[in-house]
Design an enzyme around this catalytic site. Structure first.
Site, PDB file in Angstrom:
ATOM      1  N   LYS A 165      51.492 129.138  14.595  1.00  4.70           N
ATOM      2  CA  LYS A 165      50.708 129.367  16.083  1.00  4.70           C
ATOM      3  C   LYS A 165      51.675 130.292  17.283  1.00  4.70           C
ATOM      4  O   LYS A 165      52.357 129.017  17.503  1.00  4.70           O
ATOM      5  CB  LYS A 165      50.517 128.078  16.455  1.00  4.70           C
ATOM      6  CG  LYS A 165      49.312 126.917  15.150  1.00  4.70           C
ATOM      7  CD  LYS A 165      47.995 127.996  15.197  1.00  4.70           C
ATOM      8  CE  LYS A 165      47.248 127.062  14.579  1.00  4.70           C
ATOM      9  NZ  LYS A 165      46.313 128.025  14.017  1.00  4.70           N
ATOM     10  N   ASP A 193      48.832 133.810  13.954  1.00  3.89           N
ATOM     11  CA  ASP A 193      47.904 133.469  14.476  1.00  3.89           C
ATOM     12  C   ASP A 193      47.495 132.795  16.198  1.00  3.89           C
ATOM     13  O   ASP A 193      48.134 131.395  16.680  1.00  3.89           O
ATOM     14  CB  ASP A 193      46.784 131.694  13.889  1.00  3.89           C
ATOM     15  CG  ASP A 193      45.865 131.553  14.018  1.00  3.89           C
ATOM     16  OD1 ASP A 193      45.179 132.572  14.945  1.00  3.89           O
ATOM     17  OD2 ASP A 193      45.048 130.794  13.198  1.00  3.89           O
ATOM     18  N   GLU A 218      46.709 137.481  13.089  1.00  5.61           N
ATOM     19  CA  GLU A 218      44.994 136.913  12.822  1.00  5.61           C
ATOM     20  C   GLU A 218      44.884 136.669  14.311  1.00  5.61           C
ATOM     21  O   GLU A 218      45.551 135.399  15.428  1.00  5.61           O
ATOM     22  CB  GLU A 218      45.864 135.477  12.652  1.00  5.61           C
ATOM     23  CG  GLU A 218      43.766 134.249  12.165  1.00  5.61           C
ATOM     24  CD  GLU A 218      44.198 133.836  10.844  1.00  5.61           C
ATOM     25  OE1 GLU A 218      44.738 133.605   9.792  1.00  5.61           O
ATOM     26  OE2 GLU A 218      43.854 132.493  10.875  1.00  5.61           O
ATOM     27  N   ASP A 241      38.900 135.546  12.910  1.00  2.55           N
ATOM     28  CA  ASP A 241      38.938 133.811  12.513  1.00  2.55           C
ATOM     29  C   ASP A 241      37.849 133.585  13.176  1.00  2.55           C
ATOM     30  O   ASP A 241      36.490 133.646  13.239  1.00  2.55           O
ATOM     31  CB  ASP A 241      40.179 132.735  12.870  1.00  2.55           C
ATOM     32  CG  ASP A 241      39.664 131.834  12.092  1.00  2.55           C
ATOM     33  OD1 ASP A 241      38.592 131.659  12.078  1.00  2.55           O
ATOM     34  OD2 ASP A 241      40.726 131.259  11.908  1.00  2.55           O
ATOM     35  N   LYS A 265      35.571 130.358   7.892  1.00  2.20           N
ATOM     36  CA  LYS A 265      35.106 128.751   8.380  1.00  2.20           C
ATOM     37  C   LYS A 265      34.338 127.857   8.499  1.00  2.20           C
ATOM     38  O   LYS A 265      32.915 128.398   8.792  1.00  2.20           O
ATOM     39  CB  LYS A 265      35.668 128.070   9.893  1.00  2.20           C
ATOM     40  CG  LYS A 265      37.332 128.312   9.540  1.00  2.20           C
ATOM     41  CD  LYS A 265      37.452 128.160  10.999  1.00  2.20           C
ATOM     42  CE  LYS A 265      39.111 127.675  10.847  1.00  2.20           C
ATOM     43  NZ  LYS A 265      39.808 129.023  10.832  1.00  2.20           N
TER      44      LYS A 265
HETATM   45  C1  0XW Z   1      44.178 126.477  11.106  1.00  2.00           C
HETATM   46  N1  0XW Z   1      43.315 125.538  11.293  1.00  2.00           N
HETATM   47  C2  0XW Z   1      42.490 126.280  10.038  1.00  2.00           C
HETATM   48  C3  0XW Z   1      42.922 124.349  11.010  1.00  2.00           C
HETATM   49  C4  0XW Z   1      41.777 124.199  12.379  1.00  2.00           C
HETATM   50  O1  0XW Z   1      40.992 124.044  12.353  1.00  2.00           O
HETATM   51  C5  0XW Z   1      42.596 125.285  13.012  1.00  2.00           C
HETATM   52  C6  0XW Z   1      42.684 126.366  12.413  1.00  2.00           C
HETATM   53  C7  0XW Z   1      43.136 127.964  12.808  1.00  2.00           C
HETATM   54  O2  0XW Z   1      42.838 128.916  12.122  1.00  2.00           O
HETATM   55  O3  0XW Z   1      43.841 128.048  14.176  1.00  2.00           O
HETATM   56 MG    MG Z   2      43.014 130.960  12.181  1.00  2.00          MG
END
Ligand code: 0XW
Ligand code: MG
Length: 367
Positions: A165, A193, A218, A241, A265
């Site tokens: 992240k 991401d 991402e 995403d 999602k």
């Molecule tokens: C990692 N995730 C799948 C969990 C949270 O819902 C956010 C999401 C993302 O892609 O950041």
């Molecule tokens: Mg994501």
């Protein structure tokens, strides 16, 4: 056979690894999940689940989902339970928008249809290829050294794909990626991401400082236009995403050759039915595909796992094991994980046995 009763349950699902942080200081302590039970006139039950990530990740929040479901549920009673597309159109007619609230109802309808027909979700959505799906684990945002330590822990637990992240201060983000890359085996697949948090300037800075590192980028920026603006500077696969919220955004991204992969999602697009449509269009253009959700436990994990299993194997990126993120369960499910891949033996519907006791008292019932 029509819909006889719809019941809602709430389950608080604390995170096993403590506070989950992503860019901009956003954080959550667990998933606030809503579980829907749909009972047909022949007594068959189907279950669906939806949990947003706090109220900051997507335009979705748990009480909003429950409020919308209370609004919708009474108006679905008596409708044919097997007509899932027609029921989705009815939900869209009765309530504009709020796809996340419709997702759990749609999921319960697929579970119900599978239980009645004896078919698994993977079979109903195209047929299973193989029996496992690669997993990734997100490394929530912390200082670079702490993230490297967390990455090593996940590697020791068997994960082979990590999602770093980023999306905060870009100089520290570069250190985050470097620290994680140095701490894990060289064959570990890394995604960075940014959760839509950088501007184009930060994205360019990050890309040019990390040229020698192998990773997939991402969702760097929030708007479609910003992502398009940095596309030519991105010399590595770009996955969208947050942007992929409908068929229309996917069609636009395909027309602009904007993405190499998509993360779909369930809650964001409105459930399994819409995810399947987006998945099939993405697959027709050979995009790499992740199907997952914003949160949940066994019920939700089984749903996106089933759809991932019917996605062409060569196009699958990875998915998440949300049931392992949390400390409570809502169903008995025979998930196994080996070599960084997750299996769930196929069984009718979602393939899990919902634990009614774990759901507590219903919050609401219609019919
Ligand atoms: C990692 N995730 C799948 C969990 C949270 O819902 C956010 C999401 C993302 O892609 O950041
Ligand atoms: Mg994501």
């Amino acid at each position: 056979m029509s819909i006889a009763r719809i019941t809602l349950f709430r389950q608080w699902q604390p995170f096993r690894d403590g506070t989950y942080r992503c860019s901009g200081g956003r954080s959550a302590e667990g998933f606030d999940s809503t579980i829907v039970e749909v009972i047909a006139t022949d007594g068959t039950a189907g279950y669906g689940e939806m949990a947003p990530l706090g109220s900051f990740y997507d335009p979705a929040f748990a009480e909003g989902a429950r409020g919308a479901m209370r609004e919708l549920a009474p108006r679905l009673i008596g409708q044919p339970a097997g007509g899932i597309d027609a029921l989705n159109r009815r939900m869209d007619l009765l309530l504009k928008g709020h796809p996340y609230a419709k997702s759990a109802i749609d999921m319960a309808l697929w579970d119900l249809a599978g239980r009645r027909s004896g078919l698994s979700l993977a079979t109903m959505t195209g047929g299973a290829e193989g029996d496992s799906v690669p997993l990734y684990r997100s490394i929530a945002q912390e200082a670079p050294a702490a993230m490297a330590a967390r990455a090593q822990k996940y590697i020791a637990e068997g994960y082979r794909r990590l999602q770093v992240k980023v999306g905060l201060d870009v100089r520290e983000d570069i250190e985050r990626l470097e620290a994680v890359r140095a701490a894990v085996p060289s064959d570990t697949v890394l995604f960075c991401d940014a959760n839509a948090s950088w501007g184009t300037a930060e994205t360019r800075q990050f890309l040019s400082a990390t040229r020698s590192i192998d990773y997939v980028l991402e969702q760097p920026c929030a708007t479609y236009e910003e992502n398009l603006a940095i596309r030519s500077a991105c010399d590595r696969p770009l996955v969208l995403d947050e942007t992929i919220d409908s068929v229309n955004t996917l069609l636009r991204a395909l027309a602009d050759s904007l993405a190499d992969g998509v993360t779909i999602k369930l809650a964001r697009v409105g459930g399994l039915t819409m995810t399947r449509l987006i998945r099939d269009i993405a697959a027709a253009r050979n995009l790499k595909i992740t199907i997952e959700d914003t949160g949940g436990a066994q019920i939700d994990t089984a749903a996106y796992f089933g759809l991932m299993l019917s996605t062409p194997q060569e196009l699958r990126q990875h998915t998440v094991d949300f049931h392992n993120w949390v400390t409570v369960a809502n169903a008995r499910a025979a998930f196994t994980i080996a070599n960084g891949k997750m299996c769930l033996p196929t069984a009718p519907g979602l393939g899990v046995e919902v634990d009614r006791m774990a759901l507590g008292e219903p919050m609401f019932s219609a019919g």
